[in-house]
Scaffold this motif. Sequence first.
Motif, PDB file in Angstrom:
ATOM      1  N   PRO A  98      55.178  24.672 -46.112  1.00  0.00           N
ATOM      2  CA  PRO A  98      54.182  24.486 -47.097  1.00  0.00           C
ATOM      3  C   PRO A  98      53.583  25.763 -47.624  1.00  0.00           C
ATOM      4  N   GLY A  99      53.006  25.616 -48.838  1.00  0.00           N
ATOM      5  CA  GLY A  99      52.386  27.074 -49.539  1.00  0.00           C
ATOM      6  C   GLY A  99      51.132  26.906 -48.843  1.00  0.00           C
TER       7      GLY A  99
ATOM      8  N   PHE B 194      42.228  18.208 -56.533  1.00  0.00           N
ATOM      9  CA  PHE B 194      42.977  18.756 -57.726  1.00  0.00           C
ATOM     10  C   PHE B 194      44.332  18.652 -57.381  1.00  0.00           C
ATOM     11  N   LEU B 195      44.874  19.376 -56.446  1.00  0.00           N
ATOM     12  CA  LEU B 195      46.197  19.319 -56.298  1.00  0.00           C
ATOM     13  C   LEU B 195      46.758  18.155 -55.951  1.00  0.00           C
TER      14      LEU B 195
ATOM     15  N   GLY C 276      50.304  15.691 -57.832  1.00  0.00           N
ATOM     16  CA  GLY C 276      51.204  15.128 -57.146  1.00  0.00           C
ATOM     17  C   GLY C 276      51.703  15.924 -55.841  1.00  0.00           C
ATOM     18  N   GLN C 277      50.794  16.672 -55.433  1.00  0.00           N
ATOM     19  CA  GLN C 277      51.232  17.490 -54.204  1.00  0.00           C
ATOM     20  C   GLN C 277      50.615  16.916 -53.042  1.00  0.00           C
ATOM     21  N   THR C 278      51.017  16.990 -51.961  1.00  0.00           N
ATOM     22  CA  THR C 278      50.532  16.661 -50.667  1.00  0.00           C
ATOM     23  C   THR C 278      49.864  17.622 -49.894  1.00  0.00           C
ATOM     24  N   VAL C 279      48.554  17.342 -49.367  1.00  0.00           N
ATOM     25  CA  VAL C 279      47.973  18.505 -49.223  1.00  0.00           C
ATOM     26  C   VAL C 279      47.256  18.257 -47.523  1.00  0.00           C
TER      27      VAL C 279
ATOM     28  N   ASP D 260      52.924  19.519 -48.614  1.00  0.00           N
ATOM     29  CA  ASP D 260      53.430  20.548 -49.551  1.00  0.00           C
ATOM     30  C   ASP D 260      52.527  22.002 -49.540  1.00  0.00           C
ATOM     31  N   VAL D 261      51.034  21.511 -49.313  1.00  0.00           N
ATOM     32  CA  VAL D 261      50.174  22.587 -49.192  1.00  0.00           C
ATOM     33  C   VAL D 261      49.048  22.588 -48.018  1.00  0.00           C
ATOM     34  N   VAL D 262      48.948  23.741 -47.414  1.00  0.00           N
ATOM     35  CA  VAL D 262      48.019  23.786 -46.470  1.00  0.00           C
ATOM     36  C   VAL D 262      46.625  24.867 -47.160  1.00  0.00           C
TER      37      VAL D 262
END
Length: 303
Positions: free
Chosen positions: A101-102, A124-125, A129-132, A185-187
């Motif tokens: 993840p980013g 927003f993310l 379409g990103q998983t957070v 995808d994102v932390v």
Amino acid sequence: MLNFFKKIGKGLEKTRKNFENSIFDLRSNFDSVNKNFLNELEEILIISDVGAVAASEICNQIEKRAKKEKIKNFENFKNILRETIVEILGENKGLNFSSKPGIILVVGVNGGGKTTSTGKLASFLKKRGQTVIIGAADTFRAAAIEQLQVWGQRANTPVIKQKESSDPAAVVFDTINAAKSRNIDVVICDTAGRLHNKEHLMKELEKISRISRREIPKASIETLLVLDATTGQNAINQAKEFKNVTDLTGIILTKLDGTAKGGIVLAIKKELTIPVKFIGTGESIDDFSEFSAKHFAENIIPV
């Protein structure tokens, strides 16, 4: 998309009216782009929290173009002013993630909208379409974890937490490993904002970065500073202090709808060389967007 732009425009309404009134006064005294005119413009920009450095550059750029292009029409002047603002602010390159993840570390003083912005950014993310997943790493502020959980629910995003006063780096460790196991995808980590204890804050952020890079080799880390636009030049001072303790990659500017001095965006970019990446313009979870220099200039100086 049209409703989205209308919402941002409404958020900038106070700043736009402030500029419109000031620009109207300029128009009444306009003969040409001469020294007197530029002095009046510089004063207007400084009053609008653009800051002396950015105001001076804007006036210098306009003077150069006016001489080169022989500008005598007021509407042409407004076009040049918009173009100069866009040029100074530059293109928003967004978040830069080359790892999965980013990681986004959200920093800022308490009360500036840090926890709220974390939840809005997650939403927003996700819409992109990103998983957070969110880490509640601000473990020392009373009720911060509970507040973040509320925003996590609104954003339909899981929140990883520990007990109050626990080690923030341990929360980040848990969040990253949860993200890896769930293929997230994102932390996004909401971190402490105890700027009065700079040495402790710096050590804390360094530890968080070290653990992040250990768990994700070549980790992409964005460190976003949340600033309250209504605090004006005090926001610049906060940014300078945070810049001294950590490597900031961008600004989230909140409460832009609550001030008539949105010129602070220009002061931040010119004086700190830190791009404004996101803006908040309301209380709703959807009142949050990527910053666009072109859209900003068009809204505060309408055609």
